[in-house]
Design a protein around this motif. Sequence first.
Motif, PDB file in Angstrom:
ATOM      1  N   ALA A  55      25.782  53.881  25.716  1.00 46.65           N
ATOM      2  CA  ALA A  55      26.479  55.136  25.438  1.00 46.65           C
ATOM      3  C   ALA A  55      26.973  55.207  23.998  1.00 46.65           C
ATOM      4  O   ALA A  55      26.901  56.255  23.360  1.00 46.65           O
ATOM      5  CB  ALA A  55      27.656  55.305  26.403  1.00 46.65           C
ATOM      6  N   PHE A  56      27.471  54.089  23.465  1.00 47.87           N
ATOM      7  CA  PHE A  56      27.999  54.172  22.104  1.00 47.87           C
ATOM      8  C   PHE A  56      26.870  54.241  21.082  1.00 47.87           C
ATOM      9  O   PHE A  56      26.969  54.925  20.070  1.00 47.87           O
ATOM     10  CB  PHE A  56      28.908  52.982  21.804  1.00 47.87           C
ATOM     11  CG  PHE A  56      29.713  53.170  20.553  1.00 47.87           C
ATOM     12  CD1 PHE A  56      30.867  53.923  20.580  1.00 47.87           C
ATOM     13  CD2 PHE A  56      29.298  52.632  19.350  1.00 47.87           C
ATOM     14  CE1 PHE A  56      31.601  54.126  19.423  1.00 47.87           C
ATOM     15  CE2 PHE A  56      30.035  52.833  18.191  1.00 47.87           C
ATOM     16  CZ  PHE A  56      31.191  53.582  18.232  1.00 47.87           C
ATOM     17  N   ASN A  57      25.783  53.533  21.374  1.00 48.52           N
ATOM     18  CA  ASN A  57      24.632  53.614  20.500  1.00 48.52           C
ATOM     19  C   ASN A  57      24.118  55.045  20.406  1.00 48.52           C
ATOM     20  O   ASN A  57      23.666  55.507  19.360  1.00 48.52           O
ATOM     21  CB  ASN A  57      23.538  52.678  21.027  1.00 48.52           C
ATOM     22  CG  ASN A  57      22.476  52.410  20.002  1.00 48.52           C
ATOM     23  OD1 ASN A  57      21.321  52.722  20.218  1.00 48.52           O
ATOM     24  ND2 ASN A  57      22.848  51.861  18.870  1.00 48.52           N
ATOM     25  N   LEU A  58      24.230  55.743  21.517  1.00 47.34           N
ATOM     26  CA  LEU A  58      23.850  57.154  21.527  1.00 47.34           C
ATOM     27  C   LEU A  58      24.690  57.940  20.526  1.00 47.34           C
ATOM     28  O   LEU A  58      24.169  58.753  19.762  1.00 47.34           O
ATOM     29  CB  LEU A  58      24.029  57.720  22.933  1.00 47.34           C
ATOM     30  CG  LEU A  58      23.549  59.142  23.182  1.00 47.34           C
ATOM     31  CD1 LEU A  58      22.931  59.224  24.569  1.00 47.34           C
ATOM     32  CD2 LEU A  58      24.649  60.158  23.094  1.00 47.34           C
ATOM     33  N   PHE A  59      25.984  57.643  20.491  1.00 52.84           N
ATOM     34  CA  PHE A  59      26.864  58.332  19.538  1.00 52.84           C
ATOM     35  C   PHE A  59      26.434  58.054  18.099  1.00 52.84           C
ATOM     36  O   PHE A  59      26.364  58.962  17.273  1.00 52.84           O
ATOM     37  CB  PHE A  59      28.317  57.892  19.775  1.00 52.84           C
ATOM     38  CG  PHE A  59      29.254  58.237  18.655  1.00 52.84           C
ATOM     39  CD1 PHE A  59      29.729  59.525  18.519  1.00 52.84           C
ATOM     40  CD2 PHE A  59      29.645  57.280  17.737  1.00 52.84           C
ATOM     41  CE1 PHE A  59      30.585  59.854  17.485  1.00 52.84           C
ATOM     42  CE2 PHE A  59      30.500  57.596  16.697  1.00 52.84           C
ATOM     43  CZ  PHE A  59      30.969  58.886  16.572  1.00 52.84           C
ATOM     44  N   VAL A  60      26.125  56.791  17.806  1.00 57.48           N
ATOM     45  CA  VAL A  60      25.757  56.440  16.430  1.00 57.48           C
ATOM     46  C   VAL A  60      24.492  57.190  16.003  1.00 57.48           C
ATOM     47  O   VAL A  60      24.429  57.781  14.923  1.00 57.48           O
ATOM     48  CB  VAL A  60      25.554  54.918  16.295  1.00 57.48           C
ATOM     49  CG1 VAL A  60      25.026  54.578  14.924  1.00 57.48           C
ATOM     50  CG2 VAL A  60      26.845  54.178  16.560  1.00 57.48           C
TER      51      VAL A  60
END
Lengths: 496, 333, 118
Positions: free
Chosen positions: A136-141
């Motif tokens: 999920a956080f990689n998606l944000f990046v």
Amino acid sequence: MMEVVLANLPALQVLLPLLTAPICFLVRKNGIAWLLAFVATLGSFVVAINLFEQVSNEGVLSYTMGGWEPPWGIEYRIDELSAFVLMLVSGIATVTLAFARKSIAKEIAPQSFALFYTALLLCLAGLLGITITGDAFNLFVFLEISSLSSYILISFGKDNRALTASFQYLIMGTIGATMLLIGIGFLYMMTGTLNMADLAARLPEVMDTNTVRAAFAFIIVGLSIKLALFPLHIWLPNAYGYAPSTVTVFLAATSTKVALYALLRFIFTIFGVEFAFGEMPLQFILIFLSVLAVFSGSLTAIFQTNIKHVLAYSSIAQIGYMMIGVALISVAGLSAGILHMFNHAIMKGCLFMALGCVYYRHGSARIEDFKGLGKTMPLTMAAFVVGGLGLIGMPLTAGFISKWYLVMAALEHGLAGAVIIFSVLAGSLLAVAYIWRVVEAAYFQAPGNDEKVEAPMALLIPTWALALATIYFGIDTQLSVGAATQAAESLMGGTP
Amino acid sequence: MLIATALASVFIRDLFAVIMVFGIYSLLSAGFFLNLNAPDVALTEAAIGAGIAPILMLGTLALTRKKWDPEPHAKKSTHTPLLPLIVVAITGAALVYATFDMPYYGDAEAPSHTHVAPRYIQESGQEIDIPNMVTSVLASYRGFDTLGEVFVIFTAGIGVLALLGFLSDGSGRKYWQFADTASLRRHTVLHVIAKILIPLILLYAFYVQFHGDYSPGGGFQAGVIFATAFILYTMISGLQAVYKIIKPELIYWTMAFGVMLYGVTGLVAMFMGGDYLDYNALDHHDPIHGQHMGILLVELGVGICVAAVMMSVFFNFAGRGIRLPEDTKEGGQ
Amino acid sequence: MSVVLGLFNYWIVIALMMTGFYLVIATSNLIKKIIGLNIFQTSVFILYISIAKVKGGAAPILEEGTELYANPLPHVLILTAIVVGIATTALGLALIVRIKEAYGSIEEDDIREKGGTT
């Protein structure tokens, strides 16, 4: 060598455009920069086709970044839906780059070409990264990589209003991204993990908490801004309207599609159908907003004089159709939504490319520029008509297929279904109205100048590639419908 | 305190003051981060939020208040505060609503501390063997995120270059001197202080870069601090003097070199048989050594890229300083 | 009472967030909008770092004899987010400079009068 490549296809999918970008920036020679960008994009398209085949033969693929197993490391996870979207995005990007070379020559200062391709590659890498990641956080990046580069791409527009459009998008986009960040933070707080599959497994335990409900709301709103879901769409018409033609083609055909993908991923994979639609009143809200989107988008489109704006507002309406499909929460509805995402990308790509051709010759794409174009730019206009028919939903075009499936899916839903069918039909009629204005100007009004000024081949070939694709996917639906149905089934089935 | 400064930024009209207040706000949050046992984050926030960001904002302010518009006329705004207030109230209510089921602040039993994180705390000592867990997680466990973030910075560098850099106008003229800082050049005292400070800052940057394994710090912080030294020098001596030391071309090369160093380290690991960014593969006999090498290289890549982008961004703002309005692109369609 | 003590920190953060958010959507000055965005983001950072806090824990740097550490993961995420934030800020400010050059103003209302689209 070959083995290494084959074993690392998921990583290469994103790395090809990502790592080519800095090289492209250093080269500075326009021709070489273009060639590099084109080769990298084509390469990632080939990778995407490969992955698509692998997924349909062997099921879900997982790849660990840095060799750390999830949830500790970052995982790339490719299922039917992401493979389909990857193929769509990289395919469109390849055609767009073929189109870019001639098109930007008229719209951007030559010394910025290399920067332009660099930004385009970064944007592509960002979009692919969103689609492929299982974290999920990689998606944000990667969302931020693609967003920042699209602000840059839009600001390349010739018109001063491109700057304000880009700024407005930057503000709204960043608010959206920050909301997504808040949502992800809440999820992390409650589950202690960022990996999507792991989240899906651990969420049910804490499902019944205010925090998770709020996380859901923030993520949906954040992504809806990127998706330009009505009423959060106000950045889109200007951004599409004033960006260089190539950028409009690219963003219209890929960016909102990837945002839709991310939304589906969060709703269906992470939160799960039961929570999203059972506990939250999402279905009603989505259908209500989508129907409004169809009407307001289509109606506004009719009154625009800049044809780029016409198509941009039409996009808002089309996003409405996709969301209607999603909100039906059935395999049929979901596959109709995904199918329309695919078909719309191709049709809109074709239409905006045709506009790019007009822009190439006339320096603008206002309704008065279209006078007599049926005579002076017959091939361009023919492609425009094909795309336009698709948008209206004529049989034998891709647009017909997705609307057909949408209506079929809605039939299962009683009264709500009737409303939906009505709005699909009304939307199509409105589409006839705004497309007809252009057709009327092009074929029934005398040109200012009888000379033939057909766009160069380098622009026509990509445009017609998409026009033919519009027809092809209207006749042979095996690939598109098959993939969309598979993707919908895997989404409805639970975790990827 | 934080709230006071945040509120102040809403009510103060003078932009200069607002920017200063924002700088204070960032510094206060940095202090707060330190208080919450997050020294790495505190260092970064102090360097970026209280350092680079206000400098860029002031630069923008200087550029947007030119002679023909000395005072921003306080026109009656058409913005009604009501709608924003409602939106904010709803969002805020949703957030407060969310807090009621949250684990309490500082609770060691919260899910976030018991699921994924323990592995980093307990195993990173054996798996990676560097004391600073933040560095281990940043560069290795979640190294791909960090690659992404270096690319975000790189993208911003490209963007500012495209918008403000000499590449964005076709005139071919290149380097100007920072008009606003020229006046500072006469201050001998400042010169002397700066001459002493700059080497110290550079030295500190290298310390932060290479000691990041053991103490707070790493590529980002070092990159920003390094860039600050040059920004200080620019303010004292003007852009031309800086460009005598570093050619802009060189900065652009370093920008790309930084990201590529990171990306290629990952590729090397891939071709040595691991997954992308799998540093264990860098040394088949001693994976820990491989980890150390990998982390050293990528942190260096981060540092180089961040420093170069920050300098490039600042120089592009500064270089815009004395350009005339006629140079900009033609208005309208 | 423990509810208030346990959640007080989050409430402060929310107040900060909303101040920033309000500044973004309510002001018509472009630079102020960017500042608001920064305050909004910085407060989200504080939220994350508050998640990471463990009472009695030390900074996440391994040391002999220390058992309890703060959670390093949110720290890493926020390092990333800070950098993303400054990237956005830099780009936004660059756009403002160009907007000013094009329209001669950084107030939304003036720009709109001159045909801009904010």
